[in-house]
Write an enzyme that holds these catalytic residues in place. Sequence first.
Site: not given
Ligand code: DGL
Length: 272
Positions: A76, A190
């Site tokens: 993440c 993301c």
């Molecule tokens: N998957 C998360 C990232 O890579 C983002 C999603 C979220 O906002 O929770 O930042």
Amino acid sequence: MDAQRSLPIAMFDSGVGGLTVLHECLVSLPEEDFVYLGDDARFPYGARSAEELRANVSQVSRCLLERGAKLLVIACNSATSAGLETAREVAAAHDVEVVSVIGPEAEIAAAVTQTGHVGVLATPATVRSGAYRRALASQHRPLTITEVEAPDLAAVIQRGFPFSESVVEMVRAYCRPLQGAEVDTVVLGCTHYPLVAPMLQRTLGRDVRLVSAGHAIAATVQRTLADSGLAREGGEEGSYSFICTEDPHAFQELGTRFLQMPLGEVELVELP
Ligand code: DGL
């Protein structure tokens, strides 16, 4: 060492986005076991403050490492942008190393851009942290960086988005500043965004390189395990399991769709 080698690799994200990283790891490291935690109760991480993110990272890392893991992967960007050091501190207490996103994407983007005009599409938390600017600035070549916050895109994906016209419009709007800056490379900052890569690629055009981390993370995990003598011998196929913090049924349904593999039972844990 043998006991440690047999432990799973732990990985987490705020939701299903990190499955894009898990997918590459399952392909590159078929003999390893994985445990993946989606912190869906506190999604979206991208709208949270750095302080909240550090608290979440600390809790999630503890939860995973207390169950036993030989490596921690932060799949993440938002969590990495604020909480990488926190995760490292928690992991160090368990004698475990941390692999994360952001660094690998910056390295790839700097290597593949021809014009030096690089775009970053990410959550507000990631953009505001300046983590990509720093990571790209340390790549030993001058780059012009255009960052775009996409506050709603991860949420649409996490909801199991309909491929509707309104989503296409949203993607077009986020791409406009990148097109205006004539970037030739866009970091998908993301881990949810690779799930809409066809839409992004169509809007930006085939000549724009989309950079995501899955492949590079899998390679880093492989190298880290080999260097520390923790890689499993090939032969038997490893397993994978899932934990979430709010809605196991929704996580299982959506996760199966995105991973394109059966998720099995998803365990619910409640974090404070
Ligand atoms: N998957 C998360 C990232 O890579 C983002 C999603 C979220 O906002 O929770 O930042």
